[in-house]
Scaffold this motif. Sequence first.
Motif, mmCIF file in Angstrom:
data_model
loop_
_atom_site.group_PDB
_atom_site.id
_atom_site.type_symbol
_atom_site.label_atom_id
_atom_site.label_comp_id
_atom_site.label_asym_id
_atom_site.label_seq_id
_atom_site.Cartn_x
_atom_site.Cartn_y
_atom_site.Cartn_z
ATOM 1 N N GLY B 126 0.819 -1.215 0.000
ATOM 2 C CA GLY B 126 0.000 0.000 0.000
ATOM 3 C C GLY B 126 0.851 1.261 0.000
ATOM 4 O O GLY B 126 0.495 2.266 -0.602
ATOM 5 N N GLN B 129 2.928 6.427 2.118
ATOM 6 C CA GLN B 129 2.275 7.658 1.675
ATOM 7 C C GLN B 129 0.743 7.513 1.719
ATOM 8 O O GLN B 129 0.032 8.403 2.153
ATOM 9 C CB GLN B 129 2.739 7.964 0.237
ATOM 10 C CG GLN B 129 2.365 9.327 -0.267
ATOM 11 C CD GLN B 129 3.316 10.405 0.235
ATOM 12 O OE1 GLN B 129 4.278 10.110 0.927
ATOM 13 N NE2 GLN B 129 3.030 11.657 -0.084
ATOM 14 N N GLN B 130 0.272 6.337 1.264
ATOM 15 C CA GLN B 130 -1.178 6.088 1.246
ATOM 16 C C GLN B 130 -1.751 6.008 2.650
ATOM 17 O O GLN B 130 -2.868 6.440 2.896
ATOM 18 C CB GLN B 130 -1.471 4.790 0.496
ATOM 19 C CG GLN B 130 -1.428 4.966 -1.005
ATOM 20 C CD GLN B 130 -1.877 3.719 -1.723
ATOM 21 O OE1 GLN B 130 -2.400 2.796 -1.120
ATOM 22 N NE2 GLN B 130 -1.658 3.681 -3.029
ATOM 23 N N ASP B 135 -5.994 7.266 0.155
ATOM 24 C CA ASP B 135 -6.066 7.047 -1.292
ATOM 25 C C ASP B 135 -7.530 6.938 -1.674
ATOM 26 O O ASP B 135 -8.061 5.856 -1.892
ATOM 27 C CB ASP B 135 -5.311 5.761 -1.659
ATOM 28 C CG ASP B 135 -5.355 5.501 -3.154
ATOM 29 O OD1 ASP B 135 -5.624 6.464 -3.916
ATOM 30 O OD2 ASP B 135 -5.155 4.347 -3.561
ATOM 31 N N LYS B 202 -8.788 4.829 5.282
ATOM 32 C CA LYS B 202 -8.280 4.335 3.995
ATOM 33 C C LYS B 202 -8.381 5.437 2.931
ATOM 34 O O LYS B 202 -7.480 5.618 2.120
ATOM 35 C CB LYS B 202 -9.084 3.110 3.565
ATOM 36 C CG LYS B 202 -8.563 2.467 2.295
ATOM 37 C CD LYS B 202 -9.404 1.249 1.932
ATOM 38 C CE LYS B 202 -9.006 0.720 0.569
ATOM 39 N NZ LYS B 202 -9.904 -0.363 0.145
ATOM 40 N N GLY B 205 -6.609 9.040 5.120
ATOM 41 C CA GLY B 205 -5.264 8.978 5.685
ATOM 42 C C GLY B 205 -5.253 9.342 7.155
ATOM 43 O O GLY B 205 -6.096 10.097 7.634
#
Lengths: 266, 285
Positions: B126, B129-130, B135, B202, B205
């Motif tokens: 994943g 960063q995500q 995302d 999700k 973030g």
Amino acid sequence: MLDSVLRVQALTVERDGRPAVEDVSFSLPAESDTALVGPNGAGKSTLVAALLGLVPRRTGQVELLGHRLGSDGQLPRAVRCQIAYLPQTLALQGRFPLSVAEFVGFGFDPPGPAWPWRGAASRRQAVGLALVRTGCQELGGRLLSELSGGQLKRVLLAFCVVRPRRLLVLDEAQAGLDVQATEQFQQLLLELRRQEGWTVLQVSHDLDMVRRSCDQVLCLNRRLRCSGSPDHALRPERLQELYGPNVVAYHHRHHHHPHGVGDARG
Amino acid sequence: MGWATPVVEASCLPAVLATPFMQRALLGGLLTGGLGGLLGSFAVLRQLSFFSDALGHSALLGITLGILLGIDPTLVLIPFAVVFALLVNQLVQRSQLPTDALLNIIYSSSLAGAVLALSLVDSYQGGIQQLLFGDILGISWADLAVIGSLLLVALTYLLLSLRAQVLLTLHADLAGAAGVRTGWHRLAFIVLLAVVVAVSVKAVGVLLISAFVVIPACAGRLLSRRFPVYLLVSSLLGGACALLGLLASGLTNLPSGPSVVIVQFAGFLLALLFSQARNQLGSAS
């Protein structure tokens, strides 16, 4: 009709592992106005909280309107609706987007889940009457957080009188009110008792007001030190026993009626 | 190192709107933003803003533990967030420390624990960063169904218990005396907030989730004079800012989560200006 609206038997309440209220027993006759007095830290607010089922009790029994208060503070909803509690103040921090009329309306609604729009017409009517009765008719559209301390007290009283009750519990409700507002407040309490059969229990430090308006006094300093009519319970030797020698000296120097010292939470 | 220049092409808007992943993202943004605004309305009045921040950071720890244990992180996240919220609630109630200091300790420690645990993971498909910024473009129809159901549950619970929620927010003893089961409702709200954070993380973030809860509600608080209006304005602002932010992100190729938060911030500034102008007009008349 019940002889006693509230019966308390051998009540002990602990705070932080220590007894804050110990072995207290008394009852409130129907339609009486009873004052709960005592020095700072005497356990007055703790006693009130325990009577309403807000804090657990260690031992003892509390009976409200003929119903025994459950160990977890539970009471039948129909009984809850007949009891009103007026706290010292509301801790509003910053702008609170709730109008006075909306707040008073929550006093009208019974406990339990309900859609907010249910019973809107009868709620609106009851709120209008309560606002007029407490002199708050100009405040209905104002935000709760925009009110002064005295206005907030009147609005809290409107919250209590928005539906018929049997017992009104006031925790230093009149502290911060000016002379005229105090007089109106007392007048309304008298009207509620005489015309609608309410019973009043009020925590107070204003011993002058207690002497003038109440017909029973409970003197608390962790234990119930004395009780009876104001003439009996507020005699100088009783006050000396309750508050210490300074209050009685103050009384002799300044007044013919003794004054207690106000505090934030007894 | 050169600066990448965002490209805005208005003619691309139909193309952006036509892509299925963008359609899902816009719907996800609308639902997540609305949900954040709704719960945030109560969270900011109860001074739980920092609590949602702590929950967001703890979510990273939950995801990392899932990866380390070889379990799908999304399955671990909800129970982890609920247990974490209940433990923090107990700690806050029993500790004699100020709540903001305590929550700061908790979320810093959660973040540190999560980063340490992540260092033990060889690779996470994943990507960090995500996890940090979300995302939303990767949101699936199943995710949308979960968020939509959660919005329905939250809306039903908060409306049915509106009297209890408002009285509890104003004064716990007043609420208790009026027959509100204060302990139960306090706990139910915290669990609901934890589930919302876990489900939304999700898309949004861990670093930006608290913005979804706090900013639209604060703007709504400045604009409203009635409680139902406040709930509506906060939820609509949450949803609308998410839509605008995502569209701006789609047109400029800038990251989606931060774009939404910047739009929320702009909305908050507008609300602040509007309320100040209204106050000045009110005091002048």
